[in-house]
Design a protein around this motif. Structure first.
Motif, mmCIF file in Angstrom:
data_model
loop_
_atom_site.group_PDB
_atom_site.id
_atom_site.type_symbol
_atom_site.label_atom_id
_atom_site.label_comp_id
_atom_site.label_asym_id
_atom_site.label_seq_id
_atom_site.Cartn_x
_atom_site.Cartn_y
_atom_site.Cartn_z
ATOM 1 N N ILE A 285 1.083 6.758 -6.676
ATOM 2 C CA ILE A 285 -0.251 7.748 -6.965
ATOM 3 C C ILE A 285 0.498 9.287 -6.822
ATOM 4 C CG2 ILE A 285 -2.403 8.595 -5.935
ATOM 5 C CD1 ILE A 285 -2.866 5.583 -5.524
ATOM 6 N N LEU A 286 1.171 9.611 -5.748
ATOM 7 C CA LEU A 286 1.790 10.433 -5.470
ATOM 8 C C LEU A 286 2.596 11.132 -6.747
ATOM 9 C CD1 LEU A 286 2.404 13.396 -3.754
ATOM 10 C CD2 LEU A 286 4.329 12.053 -2.572
ATOM 11 N N VAL A 287 3.293 10.292 -7.211
ATOM 12 C CA VAL A 287 4.275 10.761 -8.622
ATOM 13 C C VAL A 287 3.377 10.965 -9.797
ATOM 14 C CG1 VAL A 287 5.760 9.744 -10.296
ATOM 15 C CG2 VAL A 287 6.193 9.003 -7.781
ATOM 16 N N LEU B 170 10.615 16.600 -8.789
ATOM 17 C CA LEU B 170 10.191 16.037 -7.409
ATOM 18 C C LEU B 170 9.627 14.515 -7.424
ATOM 19 C CD1 LEU B 170 10.534 15.785 -4.197
ATOM 20 C CD2 LEU B 170 8.303 17.139 -4.125
ATOM 21 N N GLY B 171 8.594 14.637 -8.414
ATOM 22 C CA GLY B 171 8.133 13.374 -8.656
ATOM 23 C C GLY B 171 8.980 12.481 -9.217
ATOM 24 N N SER B 172 9.844 12.910 -10.083
ATOM 25 C CA SER B 172 10.902 11.954 -10.782
ATOM 26 C C SER B 172 11.706 11.221 -9.705
ATOM 27 C CB SER B 172 11.819 12.868 -11.753
ATOM 28 O OG SER B 172 10.778 13.087 -12.845
ATOM 29 N N ILE B 173 12.106 12.002 -8.772
ATOM 30 C CA ILE B 173 12.843 11.579 -7.561
ATOM 31 C C ILE B 173 12.182 10.470 -6.910
ATOM 32 C CG2 ILE B 173 13.977 12.210 -5.340
ATOM 33 C CD1 ILE B 173 14.779 14.819 -6.920
ATOM 34 N N LEU B 174 10.870 10.767 -6.468
ATOM 35 C CA LEU B 174 10.160 9.888 -5.661
ATOM 36 C C LEU B 174 9.787 8.563 -6.325
ATOM 37 C CD1 LEU B 174 7.310 12.397 -4.244
ATOM 38 C CD2 LEU B 174 9.323 11.261 -3.286
ATOM 39 N N TYR B 175 9.624 8.700 -7.817
ATOM 40 C CA TYR B 175 9.431 7.597 -8.914
ATOM 41 C C TYR B 175 10.654 6.649 -8.803
ATOM 42 C CZ TYR B 175 8.358 5.131 -13.135
ATOM 43 O OH TYR B 175 7.952 3.956 -13.610
ATOM 44 N N PHE B 176 11.984 7.187 -8.623
ATOM 45 C CA PHE B 176 13.252 6.662 -8.526
ATOM 46 C C PHE B 176 13.124 5.868 -7.299
ATOM 47 C CE2 PHE B 176 17.494 6.385 -6.697
ATOM 48 C CZ PHE B 176 18.254 5.835 -7.763
ATOM 49 N N PHE B 177 12.698 6.311 -6.473
ATOM 50 C CA PHE B 177 12.807 5.709 -5.154
ATOM 51 C C PHE B 177 11.693 4.436 -4.926
ATOM 52 C CE2 PHE B 177 14.833 9.555 -3.287
ATOM 53 C CZ PHE B 177 16.006 9.019 -2.839
ATOM 54 N N ALA B 178 10.644 4.830 -5.433
ATOM 55 C CA ALA B 178 9.357 3.829 -5.666
ATOM 56 C C ALA B 178 9.859 2.472 -6.397
ATOM 57 C CB ALA B 178 8.328 4.342 -6.195
ATOM 58 N N LEU B 179 10.893 2.731 -7.391
ATOM 59 C CA LEU B 179 11.168 1.654 -8.204
ATOM 60 C C LEU B 179 12.099 0.536 -7.498
ATOM 61 C CD1 LEU B 179 11.730 3.395 -11.683
ATOM 62 C CD2 LEU B 179 10.062 1.773 -11.143
ATOM 63 N N GLN B 180 12.483 1.239 -6.468
ATOM 64 C CA GLN B 180 13.509 0.214 -5.539
ATOM 65 C C GLN B 180 12.629 -0.771 -5.036
ATOM 66 O OE1 GLN B 180 15.728 2.759 -2.968
ATOM 67 N NE2 GLN B 180 16.863 3.492 -4.383
ATOM 68 N N ASN B 181 11.272 -0.685 -4.726
ATOM 69 C CA ASN B 181 10.523 -1.438 -4.106
ATOM 70 C C ASN B 181 9.262 -2.017 -4.837
ATOM 71 O OD1 ASN B 181 12.077 -0.996 -1.625
ATOM 72 N ND2 ASN B 181 10.850 0.679 -1.452
ATOM 73 N N VAL B 182 9.103 -1.507 -5.877
ATOM 74 C CA VAL B 182 8.061 -1.755 -6.870
ATOM 75 C C VAL B 182 8.457 -2.520 -8.083
ATOM 76 C CG1 VAL B 182 5.875 -1.273 -7.885
ATOM 77 C CG2 VAL B 182 6.669 -0.296 -5.920
ATOM 78 N N LEU C 153 1.003 -1.107 -0.103
ATOM 79 C CA LEU C 153 -0.008 -0.124 0.168
ATOM 80 C C LEU C 153 0.820 1.380 0.057
ATOM 81 C CD1 LEU C 153 -2.858 0.898 0.063
ATOM 82 C CD2 LEU C 153 -2.728 1.062 2.569
ATOM 83 N N LYS C 154 2.048 1.177 0.849
ATOM 84 C CA LYS C 154 3.074 2.381 0.720
ATOM 85 C C LYS C 154 3.454 2.614 -0.836
ATOM 86 C CE LYS C 154 7.295 3.722 2.574
ATOM 87 N NZ LYS C 154 8.348 3.342 3.663
#
Length: 135
Positions: free
Chosen positions: A9-11, A65-77, A2-3
């Motif tokens: 979704i935030l991205v 900022l969305g691109s940076i968050l996407y990078f972090f999200a790709l580590q876990n998704v 969910l996180k």
């Protein structure tokens, strides 16, 4: 899970809502047409005008900022989830922001498209969630 979905979704919100704002911010920028300047000086002058334009630079910063968050999200998704969820939802937020800004009038097809994208995104997320429970 969910996180990670929330992060995607935030991205999508950051990317989708800033796309029309970036377009609107750049619409006021005029191309520098000074013939006596070199190409390099003209390019620097155009960049200066663009970077001092807050109606462009703030949405651009949020987009990045969305691109940076996407990078972090790709580590876990898994990328097979991240790409369709983020890209499809980005279309929705771009359409909604465009409607709010008055770029386009809302049409019935737009709403049907939004519902179909949401339905497909929910199916992808549910399927992935179901797979995670089994393992």
């Amino acid at each position: 899970m969910l996180k990670e979905i929330s992060l995607l979704i935030l991205v999508a919100v950051l990317w989708g809502s800033t796309n029309p704002l970036i377009k609107k911010g750049t619409s006021t920028v005029k191309i520098v047409n000074v013939t006596h300047q070199s190409r390099f000086k003209r390019l620097l002058h155009e960049w200066q005008i663009l970077l001092l334009n807050f109606s462009f630079i703030i949405p651009f910063g949020l987009n990045q900022l969305g691109s940076i968050l996407y990078f972090f999200a790709l580590q876990n998704v898994d990328i097979s989830i991240a790409v369709p969820v983020t890209n499809s939802l980005t279309f929705i937020f771009t359409a909604i922001t465009g409607i709010i800004l008055g770029e386009r009038k809302p049409r019935k097809k737009t709403y049907i498209g939004i519902l179909l994208i949401l339905f497909g995104t929910c199916i992808i997320c549910y399927d992935r969630y179901k797979m995670d429970i089994k393992h």
